[in-house]
Design a protein around this motif. Sequence first.
Motif, PDB file in Angstrom:
ATOM      1  N   SER A 117       0.838  -1.201   0.000  1.00 40.47           N
ATOM      2  CA  SER A 117       0.000   0.000   0.000  1.00 40.47           C
ATOM      3  C   SER A 117       0.881   1.264   0.000  1.00 40.47           C
ATOM      4  N   GLY A 175       4.348  -0.372  -0.425  1.00 44.28           N
ATOM      5  CA  GLY A 175       4.420  -1.251  -1.591  1.00 44.28           C
ATOM      6  C   GLY A 175       4.830  -0.585  -2.883  1.00 44.28           C
ATOM      7  N   TYR A 176       5.417   0.607  -2.789  1.00 47.11           N
ATOM      8  CA  TYR A 176       5.857   1.279  -4.016  1.00 47.11           C
ATOM      9  C   TYR A 176       7.381   1.320  -4.019  1.00 47.11           C
ATOM     10  N   ALA A 209       0.213  -6.496   0.454  1.00 49.98           N
ATOM     11  CA  ALA A 209      -0.875  -5.758  -0.195  1.00 49.98           C
ATOM     12  C   ALA A 209      -0.314  -4.976  -1.379  1.00 49.98           C
ATOM     13  N   LEU A 210      -0.081  -5.690  -2.476  1.00 49.83           N
ATOM     14  CA  LEU A 210       0.476  -5.044  -3.674  1.00 49.83           C
ATOM     15  C   LEU A 210      -0.521  -5.105  -4.831  1.00 49.83           C
ATOM     16  N   GLY A 211      -1.705  -5.642  -4.575  1.00 44.90           N
ATOM     17  CA  GLY A 211      -2.688  -5.851  -5.639  1.00 44.90           C
ATOM     18  C   GLY A 211      -2.455  -7.192  -6.335  1.00 44.90           C
ATOM     19  N   VAL A 212      -3.523  -7.673  -6.970  1.00 46.84           N
ATOM     20  CA  VAL A 212      -3.474  -8.948  -7.713  1.00 46.84           C
ATOM     21  C   VAL A 212      -3.096  -8.658  -9.158  1.00 46.84           C
ATOM     22  N   LYS A 262       0.248  -8.928  -8.716  1.00 39.93           N
ATOM     23  CA  LYS A 262       1.620  -8.566  -8.337  1.00 39.93           C
ATOM     24  C   LYS A 262       2.023  -9.226  -7.019  1.00 39.93           C
ATOM     25  N   ASP A 290      -5.414  -0.842   3.348  1.00 40.92           N
ATOM     26  CA  ASP A 290      -6.157   0.408   3.120  1.00 40.92           C
ATOM     27  C   ASP A 290      -7.407   0.449   3.999  1.00 40.92           C
ATOM     28  N   ARG A 292     -17.707  -1.062  -3.536  1.00 37.53           N
ATOM     29  CA  ARG A 292     -16.309  -0.703  -3.847  1.00 37.53           C
ATOM     30  C   ARG A 292     -16.248   0.055  -5.160  1.00 37.53           C
ATOM     31  N   ARG A 309     -12.316   1.662 -10.199  1.00 31.59           N
ATOM     32  CA  ARG A 309     -12.418   0.207 -10.155  1.00 31.59           C
ATOM     33  C   ARG A 309     -13.586  -0.320 -10.977  1.00 31.59           C
ATOM     34  N   ARG A 343     -13.417  -2.875 -13.659  1.00 32.82           N
ATOM     35  CA  ARG A 343     -13.135  -4.256 -13.273  1.00 32.82           C
ATOM     36  C   ARG A 343     -14.415  -5.073 -13.127  1.00 32.82           C
TER      37      ARG A 343
HETATM   38  N1  UDP Z   1      -0.236  -1.385  -4.328  1.00 31.57           N
HETATM   39  C1  UDP Z   1       1.074  -1.366  -3.913  1.00 31.57           C
HETATM   40  N2  UDP Z   1       2.058  -1.359  -4.868  1.00 31.57           N
HETATM   41  C2  UDP Z   1       1.775  -1.379  -6.202  1.00 31.57           C
HETATM   42  C3  UDP Z   1       0.434  -1.430  -6.609  1.00 31.57           C
HETATM   43  C4  UDP Z   1      -0.564  -1.434  -5.631  1.00 31.57           C
HETATM   44  O1  UDP Z   1       1.358  -1.362  -2.728  1.00 31.57           O
HETATM   45  O2  UDP Z   1       2.727  -1.373  -6.991  1.00 31.57           O
HETATM   46  C5  UDP Z   1      -1.284  -1.398  -3.291  1.00 31.57           C
HETATM   47  C6  UDP Z   1      -2.336  -0.335  -3.387  1.00 31.57           C
HETATM   48  O3  UDP Z   1      -1.885   0.848  -2.785  1.00 31.57           O
HETATM   49  C7  UDP Z   1      -3.485  -0.982  -2.640  1.00 31.57           C
HETATM   50  C8  UDP Z   1      -3.282  -2.470  -2.901  1.00 31.57           C
HETATM   51  O4  UDP Z   1      -1.991  -2.602  -3.426  1.00 31.57           O
HETATM   52  O5  UDP Z   1      -3.343  -0.747  -1.256  1.00 31.57           O
HETATM   53  C9  UDP Z   1      -4.247  -3.053  -3.916  1.00 31.57           C
HETATM   54  O6  UDP Z   1      -5.504  -2.846  -3.513  1.00 31.57           O
HETATM   55  P1  UDP Z   1      -6.742  -3.299  -4.358  1.00 31.57           P
HETATM   56  O7  UDP Z   1      -7.942  -2.947  -3.563  1.00 31.57           O
HETATM   57  O8  UDP Z   1      -6.640  -2.810  -5.758  1.00 31.57           O
HETATM   58  O9  UDP Z   1      -6.541  -4.861  -4.294  1.00 31.57           O
HETATM   59  P2  UDP Z   1      -6.963  -6.009  -5.282  1.00 31.57           P
HETATM   60  O10 UDP Z   1      -8.351  -5.680  -5.756  1.00 31.57           O
HETATM   61  O11 UDP Z   1      -5.955  -6.021  -6.367  1.00 31.57           O
HETATM   62  O12 UDP Z   1      -6.899  -7.204  -4.409  1.00 31.57           O
END
Ligand code: UDP
Length: 241
Positions: free
Chosen positions: A110, A137-138, A162-165, A167, A192, A215, A222, A225
């Motif tokens: 995040s 996560g950046y 928590a980097l997103g799916v 990744k 988050d 959401r 979003r 999606r």
């Molecule tokens: N995020 C991160 N690094 C990245 C891309 C995303 O840390 O390079 C974080 C982003 O800030 C968020 C989380 O990954 O907190 C993804 O959240 P999302 O609700 O999009 O999750 P998903 O639906 O992919 O499970």
Amino acid sequence: MNERVNILGVEVDAVTMAQAVKKIESLIAEKKSSIVATANAEMLMMSTHDEELKKILNSAALVVPDGAGTVWAAHHLGFDMPERVAGADLVQEIMKIAPSKDIKIFLFGSAPGVADKAKLKAEELYPGIKIVGTRNGYFSADDEAEILAQIKNSRADVLLAALGVPKQEKWLFAHKDELKIPVSIGVGGTLDVMAGVVKRAPLWMQKAKLEWLYRAMLQPSRAGRLTALPKFVLKVHASKK
Ligand code: UDP
């Protein structure tokens, strides 16, 4: 062992929340760098055109049914799937038992500051909890060695990424042998939510299986999606023998 249900080529564990937590406790005790995934409809759809993600999910120690779509798909295919095990709820359940079972947790991912806020929230909600590290996560490829060392040296039992799916799943899989963290879980937007940056849907909406709609309303970026959902329904139906 519980049943695994094949949904669009991914083996999803038919577990309750209580069974998922027990399984995670035993994986922690095993100390084998296990990966736990939380499969919602979007992730299952993604895996139909992302072989790498599909392989990772099928090699995971536990894949919980995250989301009403996954539970619906199992039922539609004629299998038992006791209940939805949402990633955000699973994290709370793990944190709840962490102080008494001495489970140490690392929060990775995040935007800057979010994991620290989530840590404070966890400490407020679950007195005695050991959040042994945080990292946003950046990052660039140059930062990776330092991040790996930080996570490894924390000696955490559970790494929440928590980097997103996809990744987070790919990153955890690529580094699991080096990190040697007993259990790593991709948790998407959970930090988050914990930090209060993003709100979860009200309970009535969660119960009406409308969390996805909430959401999308809150984060219009979003909304695109959401097209994955009807596609998922059609694809699951088509895969029915
Ligand atoms: N995020 C991160 N690094 C990245 C891309 C995303 O840390 O390079 C974080 C982003 O800030 C968020 C989380 O990954 O907190 C993804 O959240 P999302 O609700 O999009 O999750 P998903 O639906 O992919 O499970």
